[in-house]
Motif scaffolding. Sequence first.
Motif, short mmCIF file in Angstrom:
data_model
loop_
_atom_site.label_atom_id
_atom_site.label_comp_id
_atom_site.label_asym_id
_atom_site.label_seq_id
_atom_site.Cartn_x
_atom_site.Cartn_y
_atom_site.Cartn_z
N LYS A 1 46.08 32.34 40.41
CA LYS A 1 46.00 33.73 40.83
C LYS A 1 44.72 34.39 40.32
O LYS A 1 44.10 35.16 41.00
N ARG A 2 44.37 34.05 39.09
CA ARG A 2 43.14 34.62 38.54
C ARG A 2 41.92 34.17 39.32
O ARG A 2 41.02 34.95 39.61
N GLU A 3 41.91 32.89 39.70
CA GLU A 3 40.79 32.39 40.48
C GLU A 3 40.73 33.06 41.85
O GLU A 3 39.67 33.40 42.34
N GLN A 4 41.89 33.30 42.45
CA GLN A 4 41.92 33.93 43.75
C GLN A 4 41.42 35.37 43.67
O GLN A 4 40.64 35.82 44.51
N LYS A 5 41.80 36.10 42.61
CA LYS A 5 41.33 37.48 42.45
C LYS A 5 39.82 37.52 42.25
O LYS A 5 39.13 38.34 42.82
N GLY A 6 39.30 36.58 41.45
CA GLY A 6 37.86 36.53 41.24
C GLY A 6 37.12 36.22 42.53
O GLY A 6 36.08 36.81 42.82
N TYR A 7 37.68 35.34 43.36
CA TYR A 7 37.05 34.99 44.62
C TYR A 7 37.04 36.18 45.57
O TYR A 7 36.04 36.47 46.22
N GLN A 8 38.15 36.91 45.63
CA GLN A 8 38.22 38.08 46.49
C GLN A 8 37.23 39.16 46.05
O GLN A 8 36.59 39.78 46.86
N PHE A 9 37.09 39.34 44.73
CA PHE A 9 36.15 40.31 44.21
C PHE A 9 34.73 39.94 44.60
O PHE A 9 33.93 40.78 44.99
N THR A 10 34.41 38.67 44.53
CA THR A 10 33.06 38.20 44.87
C THR A 10 32.76 38.43 46.34
O THR A 10 31.67 38.88 46.70
N ILE A 11 33.71 38.14 47.21
CA ILE A 11 33.52 38.35 48.64
C ILE A 11 33.35 39.84 48.95
O ILE A 11 32.49 40.24 49.74
N THR A 12 34.15 40.67 48.30
CA THR A 12 34.04 42.11 48.51
C THR A 12 32.66 42.63 48.10
O THR A 12 32.04 43.41 48.82
N MET A 13 32.19 42.18 46.94
CA MET A 13 30.87 42.60 46.48
C MET A 13 29.77 42.12 47.42
O MET A 13 28.79 42.83 47.66
N LYS A 14 29.94 40.93 47.94
CA LYS A 14 28.96 40.40 48.90
C LYS A 14 28.86 41.29 50.12
O LYS A 14 27.76 41.64 50.57
N TYR A 15 30.01 41.68 50.66
CA TYR A 15 30.01 42.56 51.82
C TYR A 15 29.48 43.95 51.47
O TYR A 15 28.81 44.60 52.28
#
Length: 215
Positions: A1-15
Amino acid sequence: KREQKGYQFTITMKYLFQGIYETIALAFLATVLGAILAIPISFLAARNLMGSNPITLGIYFIVRTILNIFRSIESLIIAIIFVVIVGLGPFPGLLAITIHTIAALGKLYSEVIEGIDTGPIEAIKATGADWTQVVRFAVIPQIVPTFTALTIYRWDINVRSSTIIGFVGGGGIGFFLYQWILLGDYRSLSSAFIAIAVVVIVLDFFSARLRERIR
């Protein structure tokens, strides 16, 4: 779950970075292109320069009417038209903001020209100078500081406009805002609002400082 949250945060920041970059780039290019095209138009829309004979006076009324028509149409409406013509993306947004900038700056520039000191103009005309020489030696030296300040102010306005253009498919952060609203992704949406607020505040601060230096 922690890895998934970090991945989502990274994608959001990219956009977010992509959207903010497109927004600032749209505003900057539209302001530069709009100012370049508005400058010659503003001389044609200044009555003190165009009222010497019926032909130039007729040109003045035509140019003023066109500027008023395009100023009365919001850039969002123009963007919708260009999205239908050329498709989605930053290009129709750039065209829409540029056209509205030309109309707005053209009107403001012409009013600056109409308010300049007529003494230098009369002095240059007394030497037998033609219209272009009058503009070059009597008008331009008086208008450059005000033109520059108005252009910087318009860039500040265009940054705000370009955040909305994306809602109709014109690129920029507004496009991602619209998608996150549809998806109900309020976490990304709140991040976008914070990013927009920070960018607008920073740009407003620096543009205000630049205008103060110019004046």
